[in-house]
Design an enzyme around this catalytic site. Structure first.
Site, short mmCIF file in Angstrom:
data_model
loop_
_atom_site.label_atom_id
_atom_site.label_comp_id
_atom_site.label_asym_id
_atom_site.label_seq_id
_atom_site.Cartn_x
_atom_site.Cartn_y
_atom_site.Cartn_z
CE1 TYR A 20 30.73 19.72 17.31
CE2 TYR A 20 30.43 22.29 17.05
CZ TYR A 20 29.34 20.72 17.26
OH TYR A 20 27.84 21.03 17.04
CB SER A 263 23.38 16.54 17.95
OG SER A 263 21.82 16.38 18.53
CE LYS A 264 26.90 21.88 15.21
NZ LYS A 264 26.94 22.23 13.54
NE ARG A 265 18.62 16.61 18.49
CZ ARG A 265 17.52 15.39 19.30
NH1 ARG A 265 17.16 16.58 20.42
NH2 ARG A 265 18.45 14.50 19.72
N GLY A 267 23.13 20.65 23.63
CA GLY A 267 24.33 21.71 24.24
C GLY A 267 25.59 21.81 24.11
#
Length: 491
Positions: A20, A263-265, A267
């Site tokens: 994304y 980052s994705k951590r 959320g």
RNA sequence: GUCCCUAUCGUCUAGAGGCCUAGGACAAUACCCUUUCACGGUAUGGACCCGGGUUCGAAUCCCGGUGGGGACGCCA
């Protein structure tokens, strides 16, 4: 030598389609877009898909969709609908420019500024570990430098796989002037011989990026700070090829609340996720514009044209910024409040549908409802709970509501309330009429305060706390109000 | 480990040697408005990372330290 003959600013956003669109990427794209618009220049979308393992067509579509959602339309690049490349510098996908990179790689090889490398991954990894352990920089050790070009070509023609490495031999400081950081100096010795072409012939990022920026006549390269040290490699390639060097601006990193790179951590970090959480693209754009840039006027909420007018590269902040969703929410709320009601309704519709809400299709009703509710929401998702009591579905009584109905005076209050509405001639009550009715219920039942308002609220929305009755009642038809009161009286 | 970048309220920031007793916004707190909540209004608290220089004068310039980030890939 490629040259920008038009004298126009040309910026680009060059995402790698591996997922994304991240908010950091969105900000880079936004700044590139804004600067091009500000100067009357051109903004290009280029797709860096040379990592065949990670790049996917679906991810490209997602990124394109998010970019368009944000309204960051590009002047050149893949067509938004067909993804076919449009523009005079096509193709814009690196995977379709392979011959170009091969040509320049051959040129550098011919100049003796690159060589073929036949080392295996395992060898390299072992040497890297060893170097680290011994406290040396984990650079390529130059094993294949001594293989002359003819020998190398013979090996290749026999089917051996060889990568092309740039020969790093400079002994002088390499300098460039960064738009955001001023003069940046790379002393010699920071780099080992680096890969230009992988052994399967695919070029790597630093190589394609340099060639494409030059060939596409990009004048201003805005990118994230993590690329700052890549600039050294790219500068060496520019030098070897005699290309004109663009102006670089390395944007600070966006951090999470824990001060680590977002980052994705953390959320939600993609635009897509914020879209689903009910944020408006204008608000996201406005908020991320402010992460690392400030208006000379100190303005914080902008129309698109104000942003374009005020944006410039001289007010970019070099220090990393923490992404603060609380402030994003505030910005979003500002946009919700100033958006035309009909437009806001359209944006809300998917959220209502998703939650199974059935609301009147009458335009006037919708306009009135938005007018009464819009200051109570920060995100589009907030509207769901706000409008739920207005849904033309059965009243949902919660436990707290049932408790209130057990009070001694509640039955009396609700009965009187129902009687008053039934006696009212109109389909919808006005706020003033509601006040009048409540006051007469108060007088006639001789109750006040929470013993008056809580049962009434339960009779209207099924729970004793929540929305403002003055807002809600004018939006509920007499029939619905009576039916709901009846429902409570039956318990 | 080596190199590069970076440092102002909790957060985003203003600040170009004297306009700084450091300004604004979000958040927080209090009060007002409101027969709940929110909106709105008013007010309050809250920062120049540390140590050295340069200078008549430093948040601002220089050096060092510390913290944070990044890079050192046949990832981008």
């Amino acid at each position: 030598m490629p040259k920008n003959t038009i004298g126009k600013v040309r910026t680009r956003f060059a995402p790698s389609p591996t997922g994304y669109l991240h908010v950091g990427g969105a900000r880079t794209a936004l700044y590139s877009y804004l600067y091009a618009k500000h100067t009357g220049g051109e903004y290009v979308l280029r797709v860096e898909d040379t990592d065949q393992v990670r790049s996917t067509e679906d991810a490209l579509k997602m990124q394109v969709e998010d970019l368009l959602w944000l309204g960051l339309n590009w002047d050149e690049g893949p067509d938004p609908k067909t993804l076919k490349d449009l523009g005079s510098f096509a193709p814009y996908r690196q995977s379709q420019r392979l011959e170009i990179y091969k040509k320049y790689s051959d040129q550098i090889l011919a100049q003796g500024k690159a060589f073929y490398c036949f080392c295996t991954d395992e060898d390299l990894e072992r040497k890297r570990q060893k170097a680290m352990k011994e406290g040396r920089p984990p650079h390529y050790d130059g094993t294949c430098r001594k293989i002359d070009i003819e020998t190398a070509k013979q090996k290749i023609s026999r089917g051996e796989k060889g990568a092309v490495r740039f020969l790093v031999t400079h002994t002088h400081d390499v300098k460039f002037n960064d738009l955001i950081r001023g003069e940046v100096v790379f002393p010699p010795g920071m780099l080992g011989d680096f890969i230009l072409l992988r052994s399967d012939g695919m070029p790597v990022y630093n190589f394609c990026c340099t060639i494409d920026d030059a060939l596409m006549e990009i004048t201003h390269v805005l990118r994230a700070e993590e690329h700052l040290s890549n600039t050294l490699r790219q500068l060496l390639i520019y030098e070897a090829l005699g290309f004109e060097i663009p102006i670089f601006g390395h944007l600070s990193i966006i951090l999470g609340a824990d001060r680590q790179k977002l980052s994705k951590r953390h959320g939600d970090t993609s635009c897509h996720e914020y879209k689903e959480k009910g944020y408006l693209p204008e608000a996201i754009k406005n908020y991320i514009a402010l992460l690392g840039w400030s208006s000379p006027k100190g303005q914080e909420i902008f129309t698109e044209s104000e942003l374009i007018e005020q944006f410039d590269l001289d007010r970019l902040n070099p220090a990393a910024a923490v992404f603060d969703e609380v402030k994003l929410k505030w910005v979003n709320a500002q946009y919700i409040r100033t958006m035309p009601h009909a437009e806001l309704w359209q944006k809300l519709l998917p959220f209502f549908d998703g939650a199974g809400l059935k609301l009147p299709s009458d335009i006037e009703w919708q306009d009135k409802a938005i007018g009464l509710m819009k200051t109570s929401m920060e995100t589009l998702v907030d509207a769901v709970e706000l409008f739920r009591p207005l849904s033309l579905t059965e009243l949902d009584l919660n436990d707290e509501g049932k408790e209130v109905l057990k009070w001694e005076t509640s039955f009396k209050v609700i009965t009187k309330w129902r009687e008053k509405i039934e006696g009212c001639g109109k389909m919808y009550l006005s706020t003033a009429e509601f006040d009048a009715i409540i006051n007469s219920v108060k007088d006639e039942c001789n109750v006040k305060g929470k013993f008056l308002f809580m049962p009434t609220r339960v009779a209207i929305i099924g729970k004793p706390h929540g929305a403002e009755l003055k807002q809600l009642v004018p939006l509920l038809s007499k029939d619905v109000l009576v039916a709901r009161a009846n429902r409570c009286l039956k318990i």
